[in-house]
Design a protein around this motif. Structure first.
Motif, PDB file in Angstrom:
ATOM      1  N   ASP A  76     -19.975  -6.997  13.749  1.00 12.20           N
ATOM      2  CA  ASP A  76     -19.642  -7.161  15.172  1.00 12.20           C
ATOM      3  C   ASP A  76     -18.380  -6.437  15.635  1.00 12.20           C
ATOM      4  N   HIS A  77     -17.790  -5.625  14.809  1.00  7.41           N
ATOM      5  CA  HIS A  77     -16.609  -4.906  15.268  1.00  7.41           C
ATOM      6  C   HIS A  77     -16.979  -3.668  16.087  1.00  7.41           C
ATOM      7  N   GLY A  78     -18.312  -3.344  16.086  1.00  9.87           N
ATOM      8  CA  GLY A  78     -18.771  -2.305  17.004  1.00  9.87           C
ATOM      9  C   GLY A  78     -19.257  -1.010  16.368  1.00  9.87           C
ATOM     10  N   LYS A  79     -19.728  -1.079  15.113  1.00  7.40           N
ATOM     11  CA  LYS A  79     -20.205   0.127  14.436  1.00  7.40           C
ATOM     12  C   LYS A  79     -21.387   0.751  15.181  1.00  7.40           C
ATOM     13  N   THR A  80     -22.401  -0.099  15.453  1.00 10.80           N
ATOM     14  CA  THR A  80     -23.608   0.412  16.104  1.00 10.80           C
ATOM     15  C   THR A  80     -23.276   0.932  17.504  1.00 10.80           C
ATOM     16  N   SER A  81     -22.444   0.180  18.222  1.00 13.12           N
ATOM     17  CA  SER A  81     -22.092   0.599  19.580  1.00 13.12           C
ATOM     18  C   SER A  81     -21.391   1.951  19.572  1.00 13.12           C
ATOM     19  N   ASN A 130     -11.234  -0.319  17.769  1.00 16.61           N
ATOM     20  CA  ASN A 130     -12.247  -0.407  18.824  1.00 16.61           C
ATOM     21  C   ASN A 130     -11.978  -1.544  19.817  1.00 16.61           C
ATOM     22  N   LYS A 131     -12.648  -1.467  20.941  1.00 12.26           N
ATOM     23  CA  LYS A 131     -12.642  -2.478  22.008  1.00 12.26           C
ATOM     24  C   LYS A 131     -11.318  -2.522  22.772  1.00 12.26           C
ATOM     25  N   ASP A 151     -10.867  -1.655  25.616  1.00  7.78           N
ATOM     26  CA  ASP A 151     -11.129  -2.033  27.013  1.00  7.78           C
ATOM     27  C   ASP A 151     -10.996  -3.546  27.237  1.00  7.78           C
ATOM     28  N   THR A 152     -10.963  -4.331  26.149  1.00  7.37           N
ATOM     29  CA  THR A 152     -10.842  -5.783  26.313  1.00  7.37           C
ATOM     30  C   THR A 152      -9.378  -6.213  26.434  1.00  7.37           C
ATOM     31  N   SER A 168     -12.926   2.780  22.766  1.00  2.00           N
ATOM     32  CA  SER A 168     -13.826   1.748  23.271  1.00  2.00           C
ATOM     33  C   SER A 168     -15.244   2.270  23.197  1.00  2.00           C
ATOM     34  N   ALA A 169     -16.080   1.606  22.428  1.00  2.17           N
ATOM     35  CA  ALA A 169     -17.480   2.006  22.324  1.00  2.17           C
ATOM     36  C   ALA A 169     -18.212   1.634  23.603  1.00  2.17           C
ATOM     37  N   GLU A 170     -17.578   0.794  24.414  1.00  3.67           N
ATOM     38  CA  GLU A 170     -18.187   0.328  25.657  1.00  3.67           C
ATOM     39  C   GLU A 170     -17.961   1.353  26.787  1.00  3.67           C
TER      40      GLU A 170
HETATM   41  N1  LIG Z   1     -15.949  -4.795  25.345  1.00  4.87           N
HETATM   42  C1  LIG Z   1     -16.377  -4.133  24.265  1.00  4.87           C
HETATM   43  N2  LIG Z   1     -17.387  -4.621  23.535  1.00  4.87           N
HETATM   44  C2  LIG Z   1     -17.799  -3.943  22.466  1.00  4.87           C
HETATM   45  C3  LIG Z   1     -17.205  -2.718  22.080  1.00  4.87           C
HETATM   46  N3  LIG Z   1     -17.824  -2.280  20.968  1.00  4.87           N
HETATM   47  C4  LIG Z   1     -18.769  -3.186  20.676  1.00  4.87           C
HETATM   48  N4  LIG Z   1     -18.760  -4.188  21.571  1.00  4.87           N
HETATM   49  C5  LIG Z   1     -19.608  -5.374  21.571  1.00  4.87           C
HETATM   50  O1  LIG Z   1     -19.414  -6.070  20.361  1.00  4.87           O
HETATM   51  C6  LIG Z   1     -20.630  -6.589  19.874  1.00  4.87           C
HETATM   52  C7  LIG Z   1     -20.900  -6.090  18.472  1.00  4.87           C
HETATM   53  O2  LIG Z   1     -21.108  -4.692  18.516  1.00  4.87           O
HETATM   54  P1  LIG Z   1     -22.053  -3.955  17.478  1.00  4.87           P
HETATM   55  O3  LIG Z   1     -21.986  -2.514  17.784  1.00  4.87           O
HETATM   56  O4  LIG Z   1     -23.388  -4.593  17.403  1.00  4.87           O
HETATM   57  O5  LIG Z   1     -21.254  -4.273  16.159  1.00  4.87           O
HETATM   58  P2  LIG Z   1     -21.635  -3.858  14.692  1.00  4.87           P
HETATM   59  O6  LIG Z   1     -20.336  -3.670  13.987  1.00  4.87           O
HETATM   60  O7  LIG Z   1     -22.587  -2.737  14.684  1.00  4.87           O
HETATM   61  O8  LIG Z   1     -22.296  -5.177  14.214  1.00  4.87           O
HETATM   62  P3  LIG Z   1     -23.357  -5.346  13.020  1.00  4.87           P
HETATM   63  O9  LIG Z   1     -24.346  -4.220  13.153  1.00  4.87           O
HETATM   64  O10 LIG Z   1     -23.947  -6.688  13.312  1.00  4.87           O
HETATM   65  O11 LIG Z   1     -22.555  -5.297  11.773  1.00  4.87           O
HETATM   66  C8  LIG Z   1     -21.690  -6.186  20.873  1.00  4.87           C
HETATM   67  O12 LIG Z   1     -21.885  -7.274  21.767  1.00  4.87           O
HETATM   68  C9  LIG Z   1     -21.079  -5.006  21.590  1.00  4.87           C
HETATM   69  O13 LIG Z   1     -21.552  -4.892  22.903  1.00  4.87           O
HETATM   70  C10 LIG Z   1     -16.126  -2.228  22.872  1.00  4.87           C
HETATM   71  O14 LIG Z   1     -15.525  -1.190  22.631  1.00  4.87           O
HETATM   72  N5  LIG Z   1     -15.748  -2.978  23.944  1.00  4.87           N
END
Ligand SMILES: Nc1nc2c(ncn2[C@@H]2O[C@H](COP(=O)(O)OP(=O)(O)OP(=O)(O)O)[C@@H](O)[C@H]2O)c(=O)[nH]1
Length: 601
Positions: A26-31, A139-140, A142-143, A207-209
């Motif tokens: 959930d730290h935002g790898k996929t995003s 990452n993130k 923007d929060t 920010s991946a967002e």
């Molecule tokens: N506001 C904000 N939210 C983000 C950002 N990057 C990711 N998120 C949110 O954080 C959550 C987790 O992001 P993912 O990209 O699924 O994280 P991940 O690390 O790939 O998670 P896993 O695949 O489950 O290991 C999602 O709800 C995203 O929308 C960011 O830069 N800003």
């Protein structure tokens, strides 16, 4: 690298560096990956980025378009970046090449508000072990409270435009993160302050967002690769292909196929390849090389397009007969004009390099890929947990039977990482009392096992303690003789330890304990009790002696300790018994050892 030994037939060329994304859940790898792919699709003309099997190629001109003035394409001669599509350190450990990591660079994604988390630490250790250069995407951003986003902007530009308050909140999170990196043994700083990326880790706020900082991520990766990896990227692009199996997949119309990341040379549609298998290397002929169809054509019946050949670095699906026993993480080699035997040997040598050492006694580990197996076994080694068998594949009944041969009960265990437990294996495990742990997170798997062992050892110790005679010292009080004999009933004060009913009572004579009788009743304030602790005064009935003959007022008495029990208490349980009991034990041993120095040893 010198050109003098270059064969004439060789076609030297620079390949695309391979990038992996790691980080905590959930730290935002996929995003972040999606954002990189998304923004490059928008910025570049259609088809500028290419979808590979299991990877996405972002060519240099697209990188420079996205990065704007951060990148001058003239400074680079590497063709771009190839991002592995499956994020997470699991796929990272799976992807090996010639003993090292397949990825040339990594992005470690850390949620700037969350800082280091267990999988961040795990990822850092994996990167350290494989000596893979990496950048940290904080990452993130923007929060950050009060943040005013500027979509897809370079990070310094958007940072300058923020309020003082937002900036200083972000600063403190970033410095905390830099501190955590330093605790992990890495000197790190915000990337624009880093001069030497070989000694320092660059931190890129992103920010991946909103896409803020994404241009910077691409720029830093490109710069790192160009500066420090250029020589490693030089390959003979027309030479026989070498790659790593990313996944073994059933595909309609093709049977079992391999998703392969090719990091060297070329593979052609009619060539013989050697692939690492579960039992032995598989020699087979390529039946088809498949690429995903471009996005625009995705609606057509088949998702794949056949190609005649493909060159590194690239992701490709290989359809060929006899691939059922192929392993994810195993090497793939094109034979071309070499001897098949030599290539088989090469594949075997590479498989042997996977350092999975096993012992005669220990637990059983099953994992989905060679890389993950290696990562688990090396972590177990660090934790000093012995492994008796480590294999790639689902948990089968024969694994259960093998686990029963472990001598120690705590080793009659199977750790299963990201694999299935076959139904009959689960039944057999239950019948044979084999514990199964499964998880797709390494540290969780090992933590659960360690908790189980702790629990088991505590229970075992309790059983031992319940069945062992425990030391106690007590004294017959003056004027507290209630009955002379049959049994003798006297008042005593317990100085240390716990006195239990039905134990033998001894008295030391010249450092030798003489049994005087058996405790046949304890009364505390008029009530019958089974035991009495140090500090209490109770009356006891002792069957055997007569007061005034074998025992007397003021005598110091002991619970008689069998030598074996004394030894177990001293050597194994001294930390588990109360302090006063330990004191009684030490005094008892001292007396015995004055007479016999080896007593209880
Ligand atoms: N506001 C904000 N939210 C983000 C950002 N990057 C990711 N998120 C949110 O954080 C959550 C987790 O992001 P993912 O990209 O699924 O994280 P991940 O690390 O790939 O998670 P896993 O695949 O489950 O290991 C999602 O709800 C995203 O929308 C960011 O830069 N800003």
């Amino acid at each position: 690298m010198s050109d003098t030994d270059t064969h004439e037939t060789e076609t030297r060329s620079l390949r695309t560096p391979i990038v992996a994304v790691l980080g905590h859940v959930d730290h935002g790898k996929t995003s972040l990956l999606d954002k990189i792919r998304g923004s490059t699709v928008i910025e570049g003309e259609a088809g500028a980025i290419t979808q590979h099997i299991g990877a996405t190629a972002v060519p240099l001109d697209v990188v420079s378009k996205v990065a704007g003035k951060l990148v001058n394409p003239d400074d680079f001669d590497l063709p771009g970046l190839l991002f592995i599509d499956t994020p997470g350190h699991h796929s990272f450990t799976t992807l090996r090449s010639r003993g090292g990591a397949l990825a040339d660079i990594a992005i470690l994604v850390v949620d700037v508000n969350d800082g280091f988390q267990p999988q961040t630490v795990e990822a850092i250790n994996i990167l350290k072990q494989s000596q893979t250069p990496f950048i940290v995407a904080a990452n993130k951003i923007d929060t950050t409270p009060g943040w005013n986003p500027e979509m897809d902007a370079p990070v310094q530009q958007t940072y300058e435009a923020q309020s003082d308050r937002a900036r200083s909140t972000l600063d403190s999170s970033l410095y905390e993160l830099i501190g955590e990196l330093s605790d992990a043994g890495f000197s790190a700083d915000l990337y624009w302050r880093v001069q030497n990326f070989q000694n320092n880790i660059g931190v890129v706020p992103v920010s991946a967002e909103t896409g803020e900082g994404v241009p910077d991520v691409l720029t830093v990766l490109m710069g790192l690769a160009q500066r420090y990896m250029r020589e490693d990227m030089e390959i003979d692009v027309a030479g026989p292909g070498a790659g790593t199996v990313l996944e073994v997949k059933e595909e309609k119309g093709f049977g079992t196929t391999l998703d392969v990341v090719l990091y060297d040379g070329t593979v052609r549609a009619d060539e013989t390849i050697v692939v690492g298998g579960m039992n032995e290397p598989i020699v087979t002929d390529v039946r088809a090389l498949l690429k995903p169809r471009p996005l625009a054509e995705i609606r057509t019946e088949d998702r794949f397009e056949k190609v005649d050949s493909i060159a590194a670095a690239a992701g490709v699906k290989i359809a060929a007969p006899n691939l059922d026993e192929a392993m994810a993480g195993a090497p793939v080699r094109v034979v071309r004009d070499r001897e098949i035997e030599d290539v088989i040997e090469e594949v075997q040598a590479e498989l042997a390099e996977v350092e999975v050492s096993t012992q005669e006694e220990g637990i059983v580990v099953k994992a989905d890929t060679l890389g993950s197996l290696e990562a688990i076994v090396s972590t177990l080694e660090e934790e000093e947990i012995p492994v008796m068998r480590a294999e790639v594949g689902d948990v089968a009944p024969r694994d259960i039977r093998f686990a029963t041969t472990a001598e120690e009960p705590k080793h009659r265990t199977i750790l299963a990482f990201n694999v299935d437990v076959l139904a009959d294996a689960a039944d057999e495990a239950e019948q044979r009392d084999i514990r199964l742990f499964d998880s797709d997170v390494i540290y969780q798997l090992i933590e659960e096992y360690e908790e189980y062992v702790d629990e088991m050892e505590r229970a075992q110790q309790q059983t031992v303690l319940d069945n062992i005679t425990r030391p106690a010292r007590f004294r017959i009080l003056e004027d507290h003789v209630f009955r002379q004999n049959d049994p003798a009933v006297v008042g005593v004060e317990i100085m240390s330890g716990t006195v239990r009913n039905n134990s033998f009572v001894a008295k030391f004579e010249a450092n030798e304990p003489k049994r005087v009788g058996t405790l046949k009743g304890i009364q505390e304030q008029g009530d019958d009790v089974d035991e009495a602790r140090a500090g209490s005064r109770v009356s006891v009935a002792i069957d055997g002696p007569t007061v005034g003959r074998q025992i007397d007022e003021g005598d110091e008495l002991w619970i008689e300790l069998p030598e074996k029990h004394a030894k177990i208490l001293e050597q194994e349980l001294s930390e588990d018994i109360p302090g006063d009991e330990l004191e009684a034990l030490r005094m008892y041993l001292d007396k015995q050892r004055k007479r016999d120095p080896f007593w209880g040893k």
